[in-house]
Every structure is written in structure tokens, then in C-alpha cells.
Design an enzyme around this catalytic site. Sequence first.
Site, mmCIF file in Angstrom:
data_model
loop_
_atom_site.group_PDB
_atom_site.id
_atom_site.type_symbol
_atom_site.label_atom_id
_atom_site.label_comp_id
_atom_site.label_asym_id
_atom_site.label_seq_id
_atom_site.Cartn_x
_atom_site.Cartn_y
_atom_site.Cartn_z
ATOM 1 N N LYS A 11 1.146 -1.013 0.114
ATOM 2 C CA LYS A 11 -0.208 -0.009 0.265
ATOM 3 C C LYS A 11 0.589 1.046 0.453
ATOM 4 O O LYS A 11 2.063 1.239 -0.173
ATOM 5 C CB LYS A 11 -1.064 0.280 0.650
ATOM 6 C CG LYS A 11 -1.576 -1.161 1.148
ATOM 7 C CD LYS A 11 -3.372 -0.729 1.837
ATOM 8 C CE LYS A 11 -3.800 -2.127 2.388
ATOM 9 N NZ LYS A 11 -5.140 -1.726 3.305
ATOM 10 N N TYR A 51 -12.350 -2.424 -4.014
ATOM 11 C CA TYR A 51 -12.638 -2.437 -2.913
ATOM 12 C C TYR A 51 -14.711 -2.932 -2.544
ATOM 13 O O TYR A 51 -15.260 -2.660 -1.387
ATOM 14 C CB TYR A 51 -11.861 -1.926 -1.750
ATOM 15 C CG TYR A 51 -10.693 -1.868 -1.740
ATOM 16 C CD1 TYR A 51 -10.229 -3.435 -0.891
ATOM 17 C CD2 TYR A 51 -9.908 -0.765 -2.244
ATOM 18 C CE1 TYR A 51 -9.263 -3.365 -0.179
ATOM 19 C CE2 TYR A 51 -8.396 -1.497 -1.056
ATOM 20 C CZ TYR A 51 -8.527 -2.528 0.179
ATOM 21 O OH TYR A 51 -7.100 -2.509 -0.157
ATOM 22 N N ASN A 114 -1.723 0.442 7.103
ATOM 23 C CA ASN A 114 -1.750 -1.230 7.395
ATOM 24 C C ASN A 114 -0.487 -1.974 6.250
ATOM 25 O O ASN A 114 -0.728 -2.849 6.224
ATOM 26 C CB ASN A 114 -2.646 -2.125 7.928
ATOM 27 C CG ASN A 114 -3.628 -2.641 6.909
ATOM 28 O OD1 ASN A 114 -3.839 -2.165 5.728
ATOM 29 N ND2 ASN A 114 -4.782 -2.929 6.964
ATOM 30 N N HIS A 117 -2.076 -4.958 1.696
ATOM 31 C CA HIS A 117 -3.341 -6.056 1.433
ATOM 32 C C HIS A 117 -2.778 -7.658 1.123
ATOM 33 O O HIS A 117 -1.716 -7.821 0.415
ATOM 34 C CB HIS A 117 -4.468 -5.013 0.423
ATOM 35 C CG HIS A 117 -5.026 -6.337 -0.682
ATOM 36 N ND1 HIS A 117 -6.256 -6.667 -0.200
ATOM 37 C CD2 HIS A 117 -5.103 -7.479 -1.414
ATOM 38 C CE1 HIS A 117 -6.924 -7.075 -0.613
ATOM 39 N NE2 HIS A 117 -6.325 -8.281 -1.758
ATOM 40 N N GLU A 128 -9.312 -11.041 -7.710
ATOM 41 C CA GLU A 128 -8.378 -10.098 -7.683
ATOM 42 C C GLU A 128 -7.417 -9.395 -8.778
ATOM 43 O O GLU A 128 -6.060 -9.239 -9.063
ATOM 44 C CB GLU A 128 -8.224 -10.233 -5.570
ATOM 45 C CG GLU A 128 -9.343 -9.582 -4.945
ATOM 46 C CD GLU A 128 -8.244 -9.578 -3.768
ATOM 47 O OE1 GLU A 128 -9.839 -8.985 -2.083
ATOM 48 O OE2 GLU A 128 -7.651 -9.669 -3.067
HETATM 49 P P1 RTP Z 1 -6.814 -6.855 3.254
HETATM 50 O O1 RTP Z 1 -7.743 -6.627 2.350
HETATM 51 O O2 RTP Z 1 -5.959 -4.757 3.513
HETATM 52 O O3 RTP Z 1 -5.850 -7.091 3.167
HETATM 53 O O4 RTP Z 1 -6.912 -6.343 4.576
HETATM 54 P P2 RTP Z 1 -7.744 -7.168 5.883
HETATM 55 O O5 RTP Z 1 -8.482 -8.350 5.038
HETATM 56 O O6 RTP Z 1 -6.502 -7.104 7.418
HETATM 57 O O7 RTP Z 1 -8.786 -6.022 6.435
HETATM 58 P P3 RTP Z 1 -10.240 -6.286 5.459
HETATM 59 O O8 RTP Z 1 -11.588 -6.100 6.448
HETATM 60 O O9 RTP Z 1 -10.959 -6.720 4.281
HETATM 61 O O10 RTP Z 1 -10.900 -4.536 5.515
HETATM 62 C C1 RTP Z 1 -9.218 -3.925 3.879
HETATM 63 C C2 RTP Z 1 -9.580 -2.762 4.373
HETATM 64 O O11 RTP Z 1 -9.926 -1.086 5.362
HETATM 65 C C3 RTP Z 1 -9.065 -0.882 6.155
HETATM 66 N N1 RTP Z 1 -10.448 -0.830 7.314
HETATM 67 N N2 RTP Z 1 -10.138 -0.034 7.801
HETATM 68 N N3 RTP Z 1 -11.415 1.624 10.446
HETATM 69 C C4 RTP Z 1 -12.090 0.185 10.216
HETATM 70 O O12 RTP Z 1 -12.588 -0.351 11.134
HETATM 71 C C5 RTP Z 1 -11.066 -0.482 9.011
HETATM 72 N N4 RTP Z 1 -11.204 -1.525 8.984
HETATM 73 C C6 RTP Z 1 -10.853 -2.185 7.892
HETATM 74 C C7 RTP Z 1 -7.872 -1.255 6.000
HETATM 75 O O13 RTP Z 1 -7.145 -0.846 5.733
HETATM 76 C C8 RTP Z 1 -8.067 -3.064 6.037
HETATM 77 O O14 RTP Z 1 -6.900 -3.614 5.436
HETATM 78 MG MG MG Z 2 -9.467 -8.073 2.924
#
Ligand code: RTP
Ligand code: MG
Length: 142
Positions: A11, A51, A114, A117, A128
Site C-alpha cells: 500500500k 474494494y 496498514n 493487502h 483479485e
Molecule cells: P486487506 O483486505 O487490505 O488485506 O485487509 P484485511 O483483509 O485485513 O481487512 P478488511 O476487513 O478486508 O478491510 C480492508 C481494509 O480496510 C481498512 N479498514 N479500516 N477503520 C476500520 O475499521 C477499518 N477496517 C478495515 C483496512 O485498511 C483494511 O486493510
Molecule cells: Mg480484506
Amino acid sequence: MALERTLSIIKPDAVSKNVIGEIYARFEKNGLSVVAAKMMQLSQEQAEGFYAEHKERPFFNDLVSFMTSGPVMVQALEGDNAIAKNRELMGATDPQKADAGTIRADYATSVDANAVHGSDAPESASREIAFFFEDSELCPRG
Ligand code: RTP
Ligand code: MG
């Protein structure tokens, strides 16, 4: 063990910290090989499309805005259990909850910024990878 592919994005925060190579080294030391890669500046439409599953979530606008704030490095990774292995190397979404030694514990600064991804399931990995790469751009390493 199953040979899988997964989609990884470094990212904008991690690209700007100049740690693409450090993150690639972690992939390679842990049995994941890069089979396609491109650096790009995502458009708003691309970030929203990528997304789309989060469209109704309260953090969607912040996520799209962050993902378009600078260049990202996008790669398809191949290896045994690549999807789970990459998620293990990444650590928890919130870097404060990420295990020591994970990419997010070491390079992320917040839930938004963070660092990386990674696809979370075989279906999302296929979707994806196809979002960013033509089949002909993938270079199997076997
Ligand atoms: P990613 O998809 O980026 O690999 O991350 P992840 O699976 O760990 O998390 P996901 O639930 O898919 O959420 C996608 C991205 O959205 C942002 N996020 N912000 N503010 C919040 O509560 C929140 N929750 C998620 C994060 O950047 C996350 O990586
Ligand atoms: Mg995710």
C-alpha cells in the site's frame, strides 16, 4: 500442500517508506514467489472497484482515499498455501494487534495505513488477480 496463488498489494504507506524490497524478501524467505508484478497509481474507479465488497462499510471512503494517495506495488504470489501464508506474514488488520515480526507490526502505522493487502480466500484471490493481471502476464514458477 496445495500450490496456490494470491494477490498482494504493498500500500502507499509502505511504498513511501521505501520497504518494497524488505517485504519482497519476507515473501521469498517464506516460500512465496512473485509471478507477476506492477507498480501503479490507482484511480478512484480502480480502488472503488477493487474494494467493492466493502462499499457499504463506514470506512469505505477513507480506504479508497488512502489507496489512491500514492503509488502501490501489486503482485501475484505463488507457493504452497500461498493465501494463508501471505495472511500469516501480513499479521492482523490493526497493526497494534499484529503479532511481532509480521509485516504490519513492523511497517504499518494504523488500520488505514496498514502496509499490505492480501487475498483472504481462493475465490477472492482468483478475482483479485484477474482484476490486475491478464492470464498471459502470469509467469508460473512451479
Ligand atoms: P486487506 O483486505 O487490505 O488485506 O485487509 P484485511 O483483509 O485485513 O481487512 P478488511 O476487513 O478486508 O478491510 C480492508 C481494509 O480496510 C481498512 N479498514 N479500516 N477503520 C476500520 O475499521 C477499518 N477496517 C478495515 C483496512 O485498511 C483494511 O486493510
Ligand atoms: Mg480484506
